[in-house]
Every structure is written in structure tokens, then in C-alpha cells.
Design an enzyme around this catalytic site. Structure first.
Site, mmCIF file in Angstrom:
data_model
loop_
_atom_site.group_PDB
_atom_site.id
_atom_site.type_symbol
_atom_site.label_atom_id
_atom_site.label_comp_id
_atom_site.label_asym_id
_atom_site.label_seq_id
_atom_site.Cartn_x
_atom_site.Cartn_y
_atom_site.Cartn_z
ATOM 1 N N LYS A 1 0.856 -1.190 0.000
ATOM 2 C CA LYS A 1 0.000 0.000 0.000
ATOM 3 C C LYS A 1 0.890 1.238 0.000
ATOM 4 O O LYS A 1 1.902 1.281 0.699
ATOM 5 C CB LYS A 1 -0.913 -0.024 1.230
ATOM 6 C CG LYS A 1 -1.941 1.108 1.263
ATOM 7 C CD LYS A 1 -2.922 0.936 2.426
ATOM 8 C CE LYS A 1 -3.966 2.041 2.462
ATOM 9 N NZ LYS A 1 -4.955 1.873 3.553
ATOM 10 N N SER B 1 -10.387 -0.411 6.799
ATOM 11 C CA SER B 1 -9.772 -0.377 5.460
ATOM 12 C C SER B 1 -9.002 -1.602 5.003
ATOM 13 O O SER B 1 -8.577 -1.655 3.853
ATOM 14 C CB SER B 1 -8.841 0.830 5.361
ATOM 15 O OG SER B 1 -9.611 1.977 5.141
ATOM 16 N N SER C 1 -9.967 1.889 2.554
ATOM 17 C CA SER C 1 -9.085 2.651 1.719
ATOM 18 C C SER C 1 -8.010 1.823 1.016
ATOM 19 O O SER C 1 -7.371 2.327 0.088
ATOM 20 C CB SER C 1 -8.380 3.717 2.577
ATOM 21 O OG SER C 1 -7.541 3.107 3.542
HETATM 22 N N1 GLN Z 1 -13.658 4.301 5.872
HETATM 23 C C1 GLN Z 1 -13.087 4.790 7.080
HETATM 24 C C2 GLN Z 1 -12.682 6.242 6.904
HETATM 25 O O1 GLN Z 1 -12.958 6.765 5.906
HETATM 26 C C3 GLN Z 1 -11.902 3.948 7.479
HETATM 27 C C4 GLN Z 1 -10.690 4.198 6.678
HETATM 28 C C5 GLN Z 1 -9.525 3.384 7.137
HETATM 29 O O2 GLN Z 1 -9.674 2.370 7.792
HETATM 30 N N2 GLN Z 1 -8.348 3.854 6.789
HETATM 31 O O3 GLN Z 1 -12.113 6.844 7.763
#
Ligand code: GLN
Length: 485
Positions: free
Chosen positions: A78, A177, A153
Site C-alpha cells: 500500500k 480499510s 481505503s
Molecule cells: N472508511 C473509514 C474512513 O474513511 C476507514 C478508513 C480506514 O480504515 N483507513 O475513515
């Protein structure tokens, strides 16, 4: 069986037996990326030259009988992990031209284990999102159906792993995410206990919630990756000094007598009935494997999303203050004075969702509101952790859906942040409590993958992997891949 269909254990065995070399394997994956990624957009940077050098070095080590656990295995990282000499963008225009001057601990550990890095995967900007649509580099498409989002994400990692463009990938999970994109792409995703994996060199979103983990095609592969990633790091003050068990050793343990808690709050309103049916069928499979099911309650789960959307923006507004146009990252042209430099550099470098969160966070932390919002949210966090603690007095693991729906269409939720935020309704409490959680594939609904979430007690990753692995030995869902890849 073609090379990209093999598990990590099969690839490692093939490399050791000299059935193929890591250079051949790496070229195979690079060709697949070249063929498919124009459509999927799962990589921000492909590090072809470096990958082939690492593969040649791995071949030499294997030849010398000095293979590490992941020697010669091609992985995707990532783009939130700093990679020495390689662009590390975090999905943002702010860091579009940032070349990291050092490796994150996770990257350093993969290098020491002999893994090959194919490239850096696309992601929501600064990991803020649930659909991979906030990336400066454009959205990622779900290989199961390219009109659908892959989740976020870590959407690039999930799409790349699902399309077999890498043997496995890494993700990070602040509110879901790793687990949510794993669920939407038919993968196995593990978010370990907070502190299990070092956050050193992992670009911070919300420091008290962020945790790295593997996104793989099976629990067995996840165990192999976690073994390399986990462990104490003196450079991360929140890294746990807890010993790292042998994750592969416990995979085959019997599930007889395993107590599974089903929170009634996870099966109520908001859950797609078809997803609920697929989850219930998976629970039936666990009963056949000898597990007992107990209904439990996590009464404060409804407070998790609101508390998260105070804590995460507050921490992000503080973490992202470092991007000021001075030290690194985007700098505006011809600033008039210092204030102009700050304002325009940040205004131009950050996208809308990041700005929204910085505004909300700065507000929640401001004098007079701190007690009403941030402090309250931290108190709610304790209530949520206490709910889990009480549940784990009665059960070994907690199960439920990882996501309330299957993958949705690109653009479907971009105008409605609250709907987007609700994608994480079953994952966020786990981060607030700091517990480990996993998502594994179950029966898809209308060709769209569904993930079963398994939540464990602190540092119980070995049990989660065991519980996931036994299900994967009894079922075939995790072996399914998208058509055309
Ligand atoms: N969808 C959540 C957010 O937008 C979690 C994102 C994540 O886990 N990085 O914050």
C-alpha cells in the site's frame, strides 16, 4: 496450474525446488500488471527494475540455501508505507512527488525476509474513504465487476490481490480499510491488535487507530505475512512488547467447543438481507465444524461511527498539520508570504474529503469544544471496549458481517458522506477498542463477494487465523477468483 494461481506456500515450495525462479515469477506478475492495470488502476507506482533486482537477489539466496520465509515472493505494498528511494504518495497530490528517504519497518521486514516488491498500490487519499474514490490517482475498479468499487481505503491492494496481479498485498485499517475491501473483493484481510505491527514509516491518519495487516487469498498466506510483519519495534512507542507466536503452527487446531458470539446489533436494521443469509450459512458451517453459537450484545455499537468521526478527524487534523509546504510535499508557486504559502500549498495539495476531516477535527479540538466532543468520544471509546471485554468473558470469538452490503457502484455514495461512513458500521468499533479483526470470503451474492468478520480478543491473532483456516479447509469460497483474470 499457472503461477498466479498458486498460494504463497506453493510458490515458496516451487522456488525451493527450482521449478521456476523468482525472476520468472516476478516477470509473470509484471506482465499481468501491464495487461490488466490500465483498467483496474490498482497500482500508483510499479517498481519493475527494483522488483527484478530483488528477485535476482532472492534467487541467489535460494541457490545458496539461505532462503527467508518470503524469499522471492512478489508482493504489492500500500502506498502509505515509506519506501526508500521510491515515491510514497499516500494517494495524495500533496505527496505526488515525495520520494521517501527511508523504509517503514514493515517494508524493512519484508526486505529482510526476501520478499519482492512489485509496486505501490492505489488508496483513498491519506486512507480516508471506503471506496477508493478519494485517491488523487483516480478510482480503483473491482475486478469482480469493473463498474463496482473495490472498497477502501486499501482498495488498490485488494483489487491487485483479487486480480492475481501479486501473490499478496499489505493494507492499513483505521476503521475498516483492510477488512472492508477484503470483503468486497473475496479476500482474506486481517487487522491485528493495535500495537502488534510497527507503525514506524507508515504515514499517519489517526494514530490511535491505524494498524497495518495482510490482504491475502487465504488465512494460511495471511499467517505467513503476519509472521514477518508482527513484533516489537523500539521506533514506534505504541508497538507492543508481546512475544510473537508461531502463526502457522496453530492453523490446524480443532474447532470443537469454540464459542462464537453473535452480536444482535450486527444483524439488525441496515444489513442487506442477502448478505445476512450468506453470513448465517457460514455460521452453520462453523456449527458443523464443532463450534457453539451464543447470542451476545454490544449495546454501544451504535455509538461507534459517531465517536470515530470525532476521534479520527481530530487526530488527522493534528497529523496532517505537518504538510505545510515547507519541509516536504506540495508547495504552491510564488507564495506572497508565509501565510499564503501555508494556505495555498494545503489548499492545492489536499482533496475534498481530507479537507472536510481537517475542518471537523480542528473544530472538535478547539477551545471550548474539546470537552464536549473529543473527550466525550474518548469516553464512548471506553464503553465500546468494555462491551467487548464483557463479551470475551463468555465467548472465544465474535462473528458477523464485515460490511452491511456487497460492493456498490462507482459514484453511488460519493455525494453522501454519511452513507459512505456507514459502510464501516461493523468494523469501526474494533479499531476503537484496539482488537484484532478479520474478514474471510463466504458465499457471494449475485456474483458479488461477501465477507464474514471474525473478531478476537487482544493478541489472539493465532486463534483468528486458525478459525479462518479451518473454514477455508472445509469450503471453496476463498479459492474463487474474478472471471477474466
Ligand atoms: N472508511 C473509514 C474512513 O474513511 C476507514 C478508513 C480506514 O480504515 N483507513 O475513515
Amino acid at each position: 496450474m499457472s503461477l498466479h494461481e498458486k498460494s504463497i506456500a506453493e510458490l515458496a515450495a516451487g522456488l525451493r525446488a527450482k521449478a521456476f525462479s523468482s525472476v520468472e515469477l516476478t516477470r509473470h506478475y509484471l506482465r499481468r500488471i501491464a495487461a490488466h492495470d490500465a483498467t483496474l488502476n490498482s497500482f500508483i507506482t510499479v517498481t519493475e527494475e527494483q522488483a527484478l533486482e530483488q528477485a535476482a537477489a532472492a534467487d541467489a539466496r535460494i541457490q545458496a540455501g539461505d532462503a527467508g520465509p518470503l524469499s522471492g515472493i512478489p508482493l504489492a505494498q500500500k502506498d502509505i508505507f515509506c519506501t526508500n528511494g521510491v515515491r510514497t504518495s499516500c494517494g495524495s497530490k500533496m505527496l505526488d512527488r515525495f520520494i521517501a528517504p527511508y523504509d517503514a519497518t514493515v517494508i524493512e521486514r519484508f526486505k529482510a525476509a526476501g520478499a519482492v516488491m512489485l509496486g505501490k498500490t492505489n488508496m483513498d487519499e491519506f486512507a480516508m474513504g471506503s471506496s477508493n474514490e478519494t485517491s488523487f490517482y483516480g478510482p480503483v475498479r473491482n475486478p469482480w465487476n469493473t463498474e463496482l468499487v473495490p472498497g477502501g481505503s486499501s482498495g488498490g491492494s485488494a483489487a491487485a490481490a483479487a486480480a492475481r496481479l501479486c501473490a499478496a498485498a499489505t493494507g492499513t485499517d483505521t476503521g475498516g480499510s483492510i477488512r472492508q475491501p477484503a470483503a468486497l473483493c473475496n479476500l482474506t484481510g486481517l487487522k491485528p491488535t493495535y500495537g502488534r505491527i510497527s507503525r514506524y514509516g507508515m504515514i499517519a491518519f489517526a494514530s490511535s487507530l491505524d494498524q497495518a495487516g495482510p490482504i491475502t487469498r487465504s488465512a494460511e498466506d495471511a499467517a505467513t505475512l503476519l509472521q514477518v510483519m508482527a513484533g516489537f519495534d523500539p521506533r514506534d512507542s505504541t508497538s507492543a512488547e508481546e512475544p510473537v507466536p508461531d502463526y502457522l503452527a496453530a492453523l490446524g487446531d480443532d474447532l470443537k467447543g469454540l464459542k462464537i458470539g453473535l452480536p444482535k446489533e450486527y444483524f439488525g436494521e441496515g444489513l442487506d438481507p442477502a448478505v445476512a443469509k450468506a453470513i448465517e450459512a457460514a455460521i452453520e458451517e462453523y456449527k458443523r465444524l464443532g463450534a457453539e453459537v451464543v447470542e451476545i450484545s454490544l449495546p454501544n455499537n451504535g455509538l461507534a461511527v459517531p465517536a470515530y468521526y470525532v476521534v479520527a478527524p481530530a487526530e488527522c487534523s493534528s497529523n496532517l498539520a505537518r504538510f505545510d509546504g515547507v519541509r516536504f510535499g506540495h508547495r504552491c508557486a510564488d507564495p506572497k508570504d508565509l501565510e499564503d504559502l501555508y494556505k495555498r500549498s494545503r489548499g492545492e495539495g489536499f482533496g475534498d474529503e481530507v479537507k472536510r476531516r481537517i475542518l471537523v477535527g480542528a473544530y472538535a479540538l478547539s477551545a471550548g469544544y474539546y470537552d464536549a466532543y473529543y473527550l466525550k468520544a474518548q469516553q464512548v471509546r471506553h464503553l465500546i471496549a468494555d462491551d467487548f471485554n464483557r463479551a470475551f468473558e463468555k465467548v472465544d470469538v465474535i462473528m458477523g458481517p464485515a460490511s452491511p452490503t456487497t460492493a456498490f457502484k462507482l459514484g453511488e455514495k460519493t455525494d453522501d458522506p454519511v452513507q459512505m461512513y456507514l459502510s464501516d458500521i461493523y468494523t469501526i468499533a474494533v479499531n476503537l477498542a484496539g482488537l484484532p479483526g478479520m474478514s474471510i470470503p463466504v458465499e457471494p451474492v449475485d456474483g458479488r463477494p461477501v465477507g464474514l468478520q471474525i473478531i478476537g480478543n487482544y493478541f489472539d491473532e493465532a486463534r483468528l487465523l486458525n478459525v479462518a483456516h479451518r473454514f477455508q479447509q472445509a469450503t471453496e469460497w476463498h479459492r474463487q477468483g474474478p472471471a477474466g483474470y
